[in-house]
Design a protein around this motif. Structure first.
Motif, PDB file in Angstrom:
ATOM      1  N   PHE A 205     -29.588  15.866 -55.081  1.00 21.45           N
ATOM      2  CA  PHE A 205     -28.146  15.825 -54.845  1.00 21.45           C
ATOM      3  C   PHE A 205     -27.812  15.519 -53.387  1.00 21.45           C
ATOM      4  N   SER A 206     -28.730  15.829 -52.466  1.00 19.69           N
ATOM      5  CA  SER A 206     -28.534  15.399 -51.081  1.00 19.69           C
ATOM      6  C   SER A 206     -28.543  13.880 -50.994  1.00 19.69           C
ATOM      7  N   LYS A 207     -29.435  13.262 -51.765  1.00 18.99           N
ATOM      8  CA  LYS A 207     -29.481  11.802 -51.803  1.00 18.99           C
ATOM      9  C   LYS A 207     -28.181  11.242 -52.358  1.00 18.99           C
ATOM     10  N   ARG A 208     -27.683  11.859 -53.432  1.00 21.33           N
ATOM     11  CA  ARG A 208     -26.411  11.399 -54.000  1.00 21.33           C
ATOM     12  C   ARG A 208     -25.249  11.642 -53.043  1.00 21.33           C
ATOM     13  N   GLY A 209     -25.360  12.665 -52.217  1.00 24.98           N
ATOM     14  CA  GLY A 209     -24.332  12.916 -51.219  1.00 24.98           C
ATOM     15  C   GLY A 209     -24.255  11.836 -50.156  1.00 24.98           C
ATOM     16  N   GLN A 210     -25.312  11.006 -50.070  1.00 19.99           N
ATOM     17  CA  GLN A 210     -25.336   9.883 -49.123  1.00 19.99           C
ATOM     18  C   GLN A 210     -24.875   8.566 -49.754  1.00 19.99           C
ATOM     19  N   TYR A 211     -24.531   8.593 -51.022  1.00 25.11           N
ATOM     20  CA  TYR A 211     -24.160   7.357 -51.700  1.00 25.11           C
ATOM     21  C   TYR A 211     -22.842   6.772 -51.205  1.00 25.11           C
ATOM     22  N   TYR A 212     -22.125   7.515 -50.381  1.00 22.74           N
ATOM     23  CA  TYR A 212     -20.916   6.916 -49.794  1.00 22.74           C
ATOM     24  C   TYR A 212     -21.241   5.632 -49.050  1.00 22.74           C
ATOM     25  N   LYS A 213     -22.445   5.540 -48.520  1.00 29.53           N
ATOM     26  CA  LYS A 213     -22.846   4.355 -47.757  1.00 29.53           C
ATOM     27  C   LYS A 213     -22.918   3.106 -48.637  1.00 29.53           C
ATOM     28  N   ASN A 214     -23.068   3.298 -49.940  1.00 30.11           N
ATOM     29  CA  ASN A 214     -23.181   2.151 -50.848  1.00 30.11           C
ATOM     30  C   ASN A 214     -21.853   1.446 -51.066  1.00 30.11           C
ATOM     31  N   TYR A 215     -20.761   2.050 -50.612  1.00 29.66           N
ATOM     32  CA  TYR A 215     -19.449   1.410 -50.743  1.00 29.66           C
ATOM     33  C   TYR A 215     -18.994   0.773 -49.431  1.00 29.66           C
ATOM     34  N   TYR A 216     -19.832   0.856 -48.416  1.00 31.28           N
ATOM     35  CA  TYR A 216     -19.465   0.311 -47.114  1.00 31.28           C
ATOM     36  C   TYR A 216     -20.022  -1.094 -46.961  1.00 31.28           C
ATOM     37  N   ASP A 217     -19.140  -2.046 -46.710  1.00 33.99           N
ATOM     38  CA  ASP A 217     -19.526  -3.438 -46.467  1.00 33.99           C
ATOM     39  C   ASP A 217     -19.568  -3.654 -44.960  1.00 33.99           C
ATOM     40  N   PRO A 218     -20.744  -3.728 -44.363  1.00 39.81           N
ATOM     41  CA  PRO A 218     -20.830  -3.846 -42.903  1.00 39.81           C
ATOM     42  C   PRO A 218     -20.196  -5.131 -42.367  1.00 39.81           C
ATOM     43  N   LYS A 219     -20.159  -6.173 -43.172  1.00 39.59           N
ATOM     44  CA  LYS A 219     -19.533  -7.419 -42.710  1.00 39.59           C
ATOM     45  C   LYS A 219     -18.020  -7.270 -42.621  1.00 39.59           C
ATOM     46  N   ALA A 220     -17.445  -6.593 -43.608  1.00 37.48           N
ATOM     47  CA  ALA A 220     -15.995  -6.369 -43.578  1.00 37.48           C
ATOM     48  C   ALA A 220     -15.639  -5.225 -42.640  1.00 37.48           C
ATOM     49  N   GLY A 221     -16.568  -4.272 -42.495  1.00 36.94           N
ATOM     50  CA  GLY A 221     -16.310  -3.111 -41.657  1.00 36.94           C
ATOM     51  C   GLY A 221     -15.502  -2.034 -42.354  1.00 36.94           C
ATOM     52  N   PHE A 222     -15.474  -2.081 -43.689  1.00 39.93           N
ATOM     53  CA  PHE A 222     -14.666  -1.130 -44.461  1.00 39.93           C
ATOM     54  C   PHE A 222     -15.358  -0.783 -45.770  1.00 39.93           C
ATOM     55  N   MET A 223     -14.949   0.335 -46.339  1.00 40.33           N
ATOM     56  CA  MET A 223     -15.297   0.623 -47.727  1.00 40.33           C
ATOM     57  C   MET A 223     -14.619  -0.424 -48.602  1.00 40.33           C
ATOM     58  N   ARG A 224     -15.354  -0.808 -49.663  1.00 41.02           N
ATOM     59  CA  ARG A 224     -14.886  -1.947 -50.459  1.00 41.02           C
ATOM     60  C   ARG A 224     -15.439  -1.852 -51.875  1.00 41.02           C
ATOM     61  N   GLY A 225     -14.690  -2.357 -52.828  1.00 43.95           N
ATOM     62  CA  GLY A 225     -15.165  -2.384 -54.196  1.00 43.95           C
ATOM     63  C   GLY A 225     -16.437  -3.206 -54.320  1.00 43.95           C
ATOM     64  N   ARG A 226     -17.478  -2.609 -54.917  1.00 40.71           N
ATOM     65  CA  ARG A 226     -18.778  -3.267 -55.027  1.00 40.71           C
ATOM     66  C   ARG A 226     -19.001  -3.709 -56.464  1.00 40.71           C
ATOM     67  N   LEU A 227     -19.397  -4.953 -56.664  1.00 37.59           N
ATOM     68  CA  LEU A 227     -19.650  -5.478 -57.999  1.00 37.59           C
ATOM     69  C   LEU A 227     -21.128  -5.403 -58.379  1.00 37.59           C
ATOM     70  N   SER A 228     -22.000  -5.581 -57.371  1.00 36.46           N
ATOM     71  CA  SER A 228     -23.440  -5.554 -57.623  1.00 36.46           C
ATOM     72  C   SER A 228     -24.145  -5.295 -56.299  1.00 36.46           C
ATOM     73  N   GLU A 229     -25.466  -5.370 -56.309  1.00 44.85           N
ATOM     74  CA  GLU A 229     -26.220  -5.183 -55.070  1.00 44.85           C
ATOM     75  C   GLU A 229     -25.868  -6.228 -54.021  1.00 44.85           C
ATOM     76  N   THR A 230     -25.402  -7.376 -54.472  1.00 47.11           N
ATOM     77  CA  THR A 230     -25.174  -8.479 -53.525  1.00 47.11           C
ATOM     78  C   THR A 230     -23.738  -8.984 -53.504  1.00 47.11           C
ATOM     79  N   ALA A 231     -22.878  -8.457 -54.357  1.00 48.07           N
ATOM     80  CA  ALA A 231     -21.519  -9.009 -54.462  1.00 48.07           C
ATOM     81  C   ALA A 231     -20.472  -7.917 -54.288  1.00 48.07           C
ATOM     82  N   TRP A 232     -19.377  -8.297 -53.608  1.00 49.97           N
ATOM     83  CA  TRP A 232     -18.261  -7.397 -53.363  1.00 49.97           C
ATOM     84  C   TRP A 232     -16.991  -7.934 -54.011  1.00 49.97           C
ATOM     85  N   ARG A 233     -16.033  -7.071 -54.208  1.00 53.09           N
ATOM     86  CA  ARG A 233     -14.746  -7.464 -54.784  1.00 53.09           C
ATOM     87  C   ARG A 233     -14.037  -8.457 -53.858  1.00 53.09           C
TER      88      ARG A 233
END
Length: 757
Positions: A499-527
């Motif tokens: 559950f500590s690992k799942r507590g870090q999943y917030y990072k999976n919604y962060y798009d470093p190129k956009a600099g913001f949290m963003r809707g994620r479609l897949s490992e390589t694609a964003w909304r």
């Protein structure tokens, strides 16, 4: 409200000019009545949605007027802009964004019998009456008004499960009390209703309805001081006899009255039966002394309000503080009878459970500060809440999301009961089964519903699979972090790591190129397309917010968020930008997005910890500036004095804690981060007859920065302190200044932390 905010600077200057001349310290003491500082009108304007009427702390009964008007600003049934009353109903919500309840409506009338409430354009066709706010008296446990149309004075008071009415009639051969079981508030629609005259003074019945709560059931018994001369029943049309069942049932009591004649009614409610409702009446209001019940309600409120006594610079500050404290104690409300019986979510009657069952769990809102506030000053109520949630888990297979009257609404994202249960367990509460609590949290976190199957499989929720996926995923990360801490305490190492690992999943919604949290479609694609400013209500990727605000929804791991955003310097620039960025949120933004400072929205709950983040990044003076601005400008003693939807005490709990000088940024780590207290002194009454005394020296409108601090006589420089230190009792002395301190809060050793080392 926008006008008020624009004038804030001018008002502040006027206040400063007059401060030295006319400002006298107003003192609230342990022996004073604190209910005189509560103004229930605060929050009745703008979008506050607060309840107005008679109740006691956490009472099952919320007896108050309901307006004819409907719509979002009438979710509680009442708005200060209105001048109509269709009845006095025994249940109301306070500060919700959806309307429901409004059960068992009573309306005294004179003249020809009318059983339809009427319409805004056809008021004379119904029984609705106009009223003036000048004729109202509104205070904790008591409500008074004059119905203009009928010249009837109405006074209301309440105990926990019983509402008491006092009607002062004019001389009339045709005086009536209309009991309308059809009427409800907002989404609520009656499905099956029943009424029966039991004897010459008693009417019983029930109301089953469908609304936000899909299957709500409430029973009542009403006892009248004046014998019923005639009793007529209706279901759309008049029916023979004194008993009827149907979808739109009304009962009309009729008698003659002399000028000034007073008629009392005692109305007990129950989730189980009319017989239990009568038991509630006999136990709580056995006599007819209305003034005694008013006094008892006032005493009940004073008992709770005196758990925090303060000294402040003005009557306005006292009113803001104690009204906020009052609003934080409307719910969760009692949902059982005096014999302990209640109706469960499994549609069964439960008996002898050993705790007070409660309902109205607005957990997505309240887990952030109202529930932590309860762990400080309401130990018995905290245990009742946790036990009620665990019972719900046993009945429905998961912890509640947004529970109302034995119904799961599944409203809002996250499983926000988890941080509440975790917080109580981690703080050492022992009034519930710890093993059952852990089982309930883990089972809830491991279900497949509401996007969780994607969290388990992918580590994120695909944006094209679930609406509000980013907000949902970020809330789950907070919940999972909280669960991990419990696993650690209980020695469940594998669960802690998972559950500590799942507590870090917030990072999976962060798009470093956009600099913001963003809707994620897949490992390589964003909304796409994407703008961090755009907010799309209910169908977008964010819940009542946008990418700007949700990029900072990581209260469980602020240090990790700082690193994610590029380190301390870049984080501070980004956080500064949150409070100054200007941009259109789009035509589909939620009405809940209010109280804006840049893209920060104080009128909605996800932003509530964010002003305190500077304590983690080496700039605590910025926290002081923003917290003080919000305390002074977004909370006032006017009817529009709550900048957004009250949300069942959460907006008010933020004020109570922040006014005292600290806030639980992380909802389950047992730490409080310092901000900028506005009071001058406070005493918190704690469990075990202990007290925690707070003294604020040199406070004032300009002196908003903490310059020095002592905890139990020892210099204290950290920007946070622990719940365990608070609950031991003691004294905290804070010295304020007009410039940031050069010692207090400075340096890495004093930064706020997510976990104590």
């Amino acid at each position: 409200m926008k006008k008020q905010i624009c004038l804030a600077g001018m008002l502040a200057l006027l206040a400063l000019n007059s401060f030295s001349q006319s400002h006298k310290k107003t003192v609230a003491t342990k022996n004073a009545s604190l209910t005189k500082y509560v103004d229930p009108y605060i929050g009745t304007g703008f979008h506050g949605h607060v309840f107005v009427g008679a109740n006691v702390p956490f009472g099952a009964v919320q007896l108050g007027p309901t307006n004819l008007s409907e719509g979002w600003d009438w979710c509680s049934g009442y708005h200060i802009s209105d001048s109509t009353i269709i009845g006095f109903q025994h249940t109301h919500l306070s500060g919700t964004g959806i309307g429901d309840l409004g059960d068992i409506s009573f309306m005294p009338t004179t003249g020809p019998v009318k059983t339809y409430k009427g319409g805004l354009k056809s008021m004379q066709s119904g029984y609705v009456s106009l009223f003036s706010h000048k004729d109202e008296v509104v205070k904790p446990g008591y409500y008074k008004v004059k119905l203009k149309r009928y010249d009837i004075g109405v006074e209301l008071t309440a105990s926990t499960r019983v509402g008491m009415h006092k009607y002062t009639f004019p001389a009339s051969k045709d005086a009536h009390i209309v009991i309308d079981l059809q009427e409800g508030i907002g989404w609520d629609k009656a499905k099956e209703t029943y009424i029966k005259q039991l004897d010459k003074n008693t009417v019983v019945g029930y109301r089953f309805s469908k609304g936000w709560a899909n299957d709500q059931r409430i029973y009542f018994t009403a006892v009248f001081s004046k014998p019923i001369k005639t009793f007529a029943v209706y279901d759309s049309t008049a029916r023979a006899g004194t008993e009827v069942k149907g979808a739109k049932v009304k009962g009309v009591i009729s008698f003659a009255t002399t000028k000034g004649e007073v008629v009392y009614a005692k109305v007990g409610i129950s989730p189980v039966s009319s017989e239990n409702a009568m038991l509630n009446i006999k136990a709580e209001i056995p006599g007819w002394d209305f003034n005694k019940v008013v006094a008892q309600a006032d005493e009940a409120w004073n008992t709770q309000l005196k758990k925090i006594t303060i000294k402040a610079d003005s009557l306005s500050q006292l009113k803001k503080f104690y009204t906020a404290f009052y609003h934080s104690m409307v719910a969760p409300s009692v949902f059982n009878d005096v014999n302990g019986e209640y109706w469960g979510t499994d549609k069964k009657v439960h008996k002898n459970v050993g705790f007070n069952n409660v309902t109205t769990f607005s957990l997505w809102d309240t887990y952030r500060s109202n529930n932590p506030l309860s762990t400080i000053i309401h130990p018995e109520h905290t245990n009742d809440m946790i036990n009620s949630m665990l019972a719900i888990y046993q009945q429905q297979g998961s912890l509640p999301v947004w529970h109302l009257m034995a119904n799961e609404t599944n409203c809002m994202v996250g499983y926000s009961a988890v941080p509440v249960v975790a917080d109580a367990l981690l703080k050492g509460y022992k009034g519930f089964d710890a093993n059952l609590a852990y089982e309930a949290m883990k089972t809830t976190a491991m279900q497949d519903a509401r996007g969780i199957k994607f969290v388990k499989k992918l580590g994120y929720i695909p944006a094209d699979s679930t609406a509000e996926s980013v907000s949902m995923g970020l809330e789950y990360a907070i919940d999972d972090w909280s669960l991990a801490q419990v696993a650690k305490k209980l020695g469940k190492t594998a669960d802690y790591e998972y559950f500590s690992k799942r507590g870090q999943y917030y990072k999976n919604y962060y798009d470093p190129k956009a600099g913001f949290m963003r809707g994620r479609l897949s490992e390589t694609a964003w909304r796409t397309p994407y703008s961090p400013f755009i907010s799309i209500h209910e169908t977008g990727d964010f819940t009542e917010g946008n990418g700007w605000e949700y990029t900072f929804l990581v209260p469980q791991d602020v240090e990790g968020m700082i690193n994610m955003l590029g380190g301390e310097a870049k984080f501070n620039i980004k956080l500064d930008s949150l409070f100054i960025a200007q941009g259109d949120m789009g035509k589909f933004k939620s009405p809940d997005v209010s109280g804006l400072i840049g893209q920060y929205a104080h009128g909605n709950e996800p932003g509530h910890p964010m002003t305190y983040y500077y304590a983690y990044s080496g700039q605590p003076w910025k926290t002081a500036e923003k917290v003080r601005y919000i305390l002074d400008d977004f909370y006032t003693d006017k009817t529009d004095g709550i900048i957004g939807n009250e949300d069942v005490g959460q907006m008010s709990a933020w004020y109570v804690l922040s006014a005292l000088g600290f806030y639980p940024v992380n909802p389950a780590n047992g730490l409080y981060v310092f901000g900028s207290p506005v009071i001058n002194e406070a005493t918190l009454k704690l469990k075990g007859n202990k007290t925690f005394h707070i003294i604020i020296k040199n406070n004032g409108p300009k002196n908003i920065y903490i310059n020095a601090m002592k905890l139990n006589g020892t210099n204290y420089t950290k920007t946070y302190f622990a719940h365990t230190d608070l609950m031991k009792g003691g004294e905290l002395e804070i010295t304020m200044g007009d410039k940031p301190g050069t010692v207090w809060g400075v340096g890495d050793a004093n930064k706020a932390v997510s976990v104590l080392k």
